[in-house]
Design a protein around this motif. Structure first.
Motif, PDB file in Angstrom:
ATOM      1  N   TRP A 151      44.919  24.302  46.534  1.00  0.00           N
ATOM      2  CA  TRP A 151      44.089  25.349  47.132  1.00  0.00           C
ATOM      3  C   TRP A 151      43.128  25.913  46.083  1.00  0.00           C
ATOM      4  N   TYR A 152      41.907  26.166  46.556  1.00  0.00           N
ATOM      5  CA  TYR A 152      40.863  26.709  45.687  1.00  0.00           C
ATOM      6  C   TYR A 152      40.289  27.966  46.333  1.00  0.00           C
ATOM      7  N   ILE A 153      39.775  28.867  45.508  1.00  0.00           N
ATOM      8  CA  ILE A 153      39.161  30.101  45.998  1.00  0.00           C
ATOM      9  C   ILE A 153      37.794  30.271  45.364  1.00  0.00           C
ATOM     10  N   ARG A 154      36.856  30.802  46.149  1.00  0.00           N
ATOM     11  CA  ARG A 154      35.537  31.147  45.605  1.00  0.00           C
ATOM     12  C   ARG A 154      35.072  32.455  46.242  1.00  0.00           C
ATOM     13  N   ASP A 155      34.311  33.210  45.464  1.00  0.00           N
ATOM     14  CA  ASP A 155      33.785  34.479  45.951  1.00  0.00           C
ATOM     15  C   ASP A 155      32.539  34.219  46.789  1.00  0.00           C
ATOM     16  N   LEU A 156      32.382  34.971  47.877  1.00  0.00           N
ATOM     17  CA  LEU A 156      31.245  34.798  48.781  1.00  0.00           C
ATOM     18  C   LEU A 156      30.207  35.903  48.568  1.00  0.00           C
ATOM     19  N   ASP A 157      29.844  36.110  47.278  1.00  0.00           N
ATOM     20  CA  ASP A 157      28.861  37.159  46.944  1.00  0.00           C
ATOM     21  C   ASP A 157      29.286  38.512  47.510  1.00  0.00           C
ATOM     22  N   SER A 158      30.572  38.824  47.358  1.00  0.00           N
ATOM     23  CA  SER A 158      31.095  40.089  47.866  1.00  0.00           C
ATOM     24  C   SER A 158      30.557  41.248  47.039  1.00  0.00           C
ATOM     25  N   SER A 159      30.668  42.439  47.589  1.00  0.00           N
ATOM     26  CA  SER A 159      30.151  43.631  46.909  1.00  0.00           C
ATOM     27  C   SER A 159      30.915  43.925  45.625  1.00  0.00           C
ATOM     28  N   ASN A 160      32.238  43.738  45.648  1.00  0.00           N
ATOM     29  CA  ASN A 160      33.065  44.142  44.520  1.00  0.00           C
ATOM     30  C   ASN A 160      33.598  42.983  43.693  1.00  0.00           C
ATOM     31  N   GLY A 161      33.291  41.749  44.105  1.00  0.00           N
ATOM     32  CA  GLY A 161      33.777  40.599  43.364  1.00  0.00           C
ATOM     33  C   GLY A 161      35.212  40.258  43.700  1.00  0.00           C
ATOM     34  N   THR A 162      35.630  39.077  43.272  1.00  0.00           N
ATOM     35  CA  THR A 162      36.995  38.608  43.484  1.00  0.00           C
ATOM     36  C   THR A 162      37.624  38.327  42.132  1.00  0.00           C
ATOM     37  N   PHE A 163      38.880  38.736  41.959  1.00  0.00           N
ATOM     38  CA  PHE A 163      39.566  38.598  40.687  1.00  0.00           C
ATOM     39  C   PHE A 163      40.847  37.799  40.894  1.00  0.00           C
ATOM     40  N   VAL A 164      41.131  36.902  39.959  1.00  0.00           N
ATOM     41  CA  VAL A 164      42.382  36.154  39.953  1.00  0.00           C
ATOM     42  C   VAL A 164      43.109  36.491  38.659  1.00  0.00           C
ATOM     43  N   ASN A 165      44.318  37.028  38.800  1.00  0.00           N
ATOM     44  CA  ASN A 165      45.108  37.461  37.639  1.00  0.00           C
ATOM     45  C   ASN A 165      44.322  38.405  36.726  1.00  0.00           C
ATOM     46  N   GLY A 166      43.528  39.278  37.370  1.00  0.00           N
ATOM     47  CA  GLY A 166      42.790  40.292  36.631  1.00  0.00           C
ATOM     48  C   GLY A 166      41.456  39.853  36.079  1.00  0.00           C
ATOM     49  N   GLN A 167      41.075  38.573  36.245  1.00  0.00           N
ATOM     50  CA  GLN A 167      39.818  38.069  35.710  1.00  0.00           C
ATOM     51  C   GLN A 167      38.841  37.768  36.844  1.00  0.00           C
ATOM     52  N   PRO A 168      37.574  38.212  36.713  1.00  0.00           N
ATOM     53  CA  PRO A 168      36.596  37.899  37.761  1.00  0.00           C
ATOM     54  C   PRO A 168      36.325  36.396  37.806  1.00  0.00           C
ATOM     55  N   GLU A 170      34.094  32.952  38.903  1.00  0.00           N
ATOM     56  CA  GLU A 170      32.758  32.425  39.146  1.00  0.00           C
ATOM     57  C   GLU A 170      32.919  30.978  39.617  1.00  0.00           C
ATOM     58  N   GLY A 171      32.291  30.663  40.693  1.00  0.00           N
ATOM     59  CA  GLY A 171      32.422  29.307  41.227  1.00  0.00           C
ATOM     60  C   GLY A 171      33.773  29.097  41.880  1.00  0.00           C
ATOM     61  N   ARG A 172      34.238  27.856  41.863  1.00  0.00           N
ATOM     62  CA  ARG A 172      35.471  27.454  42.568  1.00  0.00           C
ATOM     63  C   ARG A 172      36.631  27.443  41.571  1.00  0.00           C
ATOM     64  N   VAL A 173      37.712  28.159  41.899  1.00  0.00           N
ATOM     65  CA  VAL A 173      38.847  28.293  40.980  1.00  0.00           C
ATOM     66  C   VAL A 173      40.109  27.817  41.692  1.00  0.00           C
ATOM     67  N   GLU A 174      40.883  26.954  41.014  1.00  0.00           N
ATOM     68  CA  GLU A 174      42.128  26.457  41.598  1.00  0.00           C
ATOM     69  C   GLU A 174      43.215  27.517  41.481  1.00  0.00           C
ATOM     70  N   LEU A 175      44.037  27.630  42.539  1.00  0.00           N
ATOM     71  CA  LEU A 175      45.133  28.586  42.565  1.00  0.00           C
ATOM     72  C   LEU A 175      46.458  27.892  42.309  1.00  0.00           C
TER      73      LEU A 175
END
Length: 554
Positions: free
Chosen positions: A54-71, A73-78
């Motif tokens: 599974w991968y996650i990417r931010d959709l230009d959200s207002s507040n950003g998306t963080f994984v384990n406390g880190q913002p 960028e692009g596609r990140v594997e979970l």
């Protein structure tokens, strides 16, 4: 089977199963996972499966998306156990309960807190107002910061220095782009900037302007509660502040500085970074800092009030002490003037010669008293130049010789041959010598009294010494500890208690030392030590404050 388990936020406790092979949308739109957190964008982030991963990417959200406390960028594997933050919601990516394995990632104490969210405006707003933090969570989560803050606020009692240190701590912990502290004298007065700080020094005045809504500041002051905005550009509370949107402010915190019922002002920090947002945990911490700062400011006010009370009491004691001295001098002046007036009426020059010394002596006393009062109460600007100490000593001795002759007291000089010129302010040092000599003359008995002035040069220490000794009765041991205190005198109404206090002040301003040696029945010595290697011009850096742009209160 994998799930998203909500471990923080208004939807805490909910589980969302991730169907195999189907992308999932995180947000508040109808096709997304049904989150109710108003700080989450309608289309916030996307989860996509790919060959069992599974991968996650931010959709230009207002507040950003963080994984384990880190913002991200692009596609990140979970990986199982990863924590995903969207707005104020924190979810854990994990196996379904029946097949869940121990997670290698533990929930940090800083994430474990409860918060009440009050929605503002339309449901599409990516903003919120948070209630006062749970003090237990603040104490556990941020003990180190509170400890550091307590160390600062308990040792600094000057307002401006205290606020600068508080802002230093805030910038170290919160990493904002800009911040300021506003203080107001009363609830009706306009808040004024006390500290303005930037992560990077602005190149222009416009670049250094800090936009903030007056409505927000007033709300924080009136409600005595902090405000967190995770998307200030779309926050309806900032709509009147065009400069907030112009400067691209994305995240801001504003908290009150309070102590009991008193509100001192506010602390404001903000950031315009696209993938940076302050959290409710940080709001809790800044709220605690605001309260500790308020208590510290209240302490400085109480200290200033006490100092003012003590100063007024000291002024009363000073007036009482000085008034007795002035009264005695005026009585002497009146006696001398009467004698001179009688001589004039009788046209008797011999009688006038008898009255004039009384006038002259009391004029000298009131002049010395006035100079000592000015020297003691006002910081002097010394005019340092190379000066012959022997010339100063001989001039002072010559001025005292007439009084010594009238009292039949011997005045002896023992001057060292190797004494070089010394850097000093000749006028103030002359005043110090006259004060010590006057004390010595008043201490000795008529006919048998002897005053000795000795000088010597300490080559190894690069110091010059002037010792003024008398053969008077000496000073009792219990009084020696107070001999240099202002308005302490052993002469009753004849003394002001300023002579030796002023002398010590002058010698200390010369970076020197004054020492008392006295034994009952063996006389008294006052030793003045001055450095001979002091520069003739004191090197002192004078830093003018850099003009700071005022925050824009729209």
């Amino acid at each position: 089977m994998l799930v998203l388990h909500v471990i923080q936020g208004v939807d805490r406790g909910m589980n969302f199963t991730l169907p195999e092979g189907e992308p999932q949308l995180i947000g508040r739109s109808s096709e997304a996972l049904p989150l109710t957190d108003t700080t989450v964008s309608r289309r916030h982030a996307e989860l996509t499966p790919d060959e069992g991963r599974w991968y996650i990417r931010d959709l230009d959200s207002s507040n950003g998306t963080f994984v384990n406390g880190q913002p991200i960028e692009g596609r990140v594997e979970l990986s199982p156990g990863d924590q995903i933050r969207c707005g104020s919601t924190l979810v854990m990516f994990a196996p379904a309960p029946e097949e869940r394995k121990p997670s290698p990632v533990q929930l940090l104490p800083s994430e474990a807190f409860e918060v009440t969210v009050e929605s503002q405006g339309d449901a599409n707003d990516d903003s919120m107002v948070l209630s006062s933090p749970d003090p237990r969570a603040a104490a556990v989560d941020h003990l180190r910061v509170i400890y550091d803050l307590t160390a600062v606020t308990s040792t600094i009692f000057e307002r401006s220095e205290l606020l600068e240190q508080v802002m230093d701590l805030i910038f170290e912990e919160f990493q904002p782009e800009r911040g300021f502290i506003l203080l107001q004298e009363s609830i009706e007065s306009r808040p004024e900037p006390a500290v303005v700080r930037y992560q990077h020094k602005p190149r222009t005045l416009d670049e250094g302007r800090i936009p903030v809504s007056r409505t927000i500041v007033q709300h924080v002051i009136e409600k005595r509660a902090g405000i967190l905005s995770t998307n200030a550009m779309n926050d309806t509370r900032f709509q009147s502040a065009d400069s907030v949107r112009d400067y691209g402010i994305r995240s801001a915190i504003c908290v009150p500085i309070v102590a009991g019922e008193k509100v001192f002002g506010v602390i404001h920090i903000d950031s315009s970074l696209a993938h940076f947002t302050f959290t409710d945990s940080l709001l809790q911490l800044l709220n605690a800092i605001g309260r500790h700062t308020g208590l510290a400011l209240l302490g400085t006010e109480l200290i200033r009030s006490r100092m003012q009370t003590e100063r007024l009491a000291g002024m009363g004691a000073t007036v009482t002490s000085i008034s007795h001295s002035i009264k005695n001098i005026l009585q002497g002046l009146r006696g001398g003037a009467d004698a001179v007036e009688l001589a004039i009426n009788k046209n008797n020059l011999d009688l006038a010669r008898e009255g004039w010394p009384i006038l002259s002596r009391n004029l000298d006393r009131i002049f010395a008293l006035t100079m000592n009062m000015l020297t003691f109460t006002k910081k002097q600007s010394l005019e340092i130049e190379l000066t012959s100490l022997h010339a100063l000593v001989e001039e002072a001795a010559e001025l005292m010789q007439g009084q010594c002759d009238r009292k039949r007291v011997g005045l002896l000089l023992d001057l060292a041959d190797d004494l070089p010129p010394i850097p000093c302010d000749s006028n103030s040092l002359h005043q110090a010598l006259m004060n010590v000599l006057t004390n010595a003359l008043e201490a000795v008995s008529p006919k048998t009294g002897i005053i000795t002035i000795r000088t010597r040069y300490l080559h190894d220490e690069h110091q010059a010494q002037i010792a003024i000794s008398d053969n008077g009765p000496g000073i009792p041991l219990q009084q020696q500890q107070r001999i240099f205190q202002a308005f302490h005198t052993t002469k009753g109404q004849r003394g002001t208690g300023l002579g030796l206090a002023v002398t010590r002040k002058i010698i200390q301003e010369h970076k020197g030392n004054i020492e008392l040696k006295s034994q009952m029945g063996d006389g008294t010595s006052i030793i003045l030590t001055l450095p001979s290697d002091r520069p003739t011009i004191d090197a002192s850096e004078t830093k003018l404050p850099t003009p700071q742009p005022r925050p824009d209160l729209d």
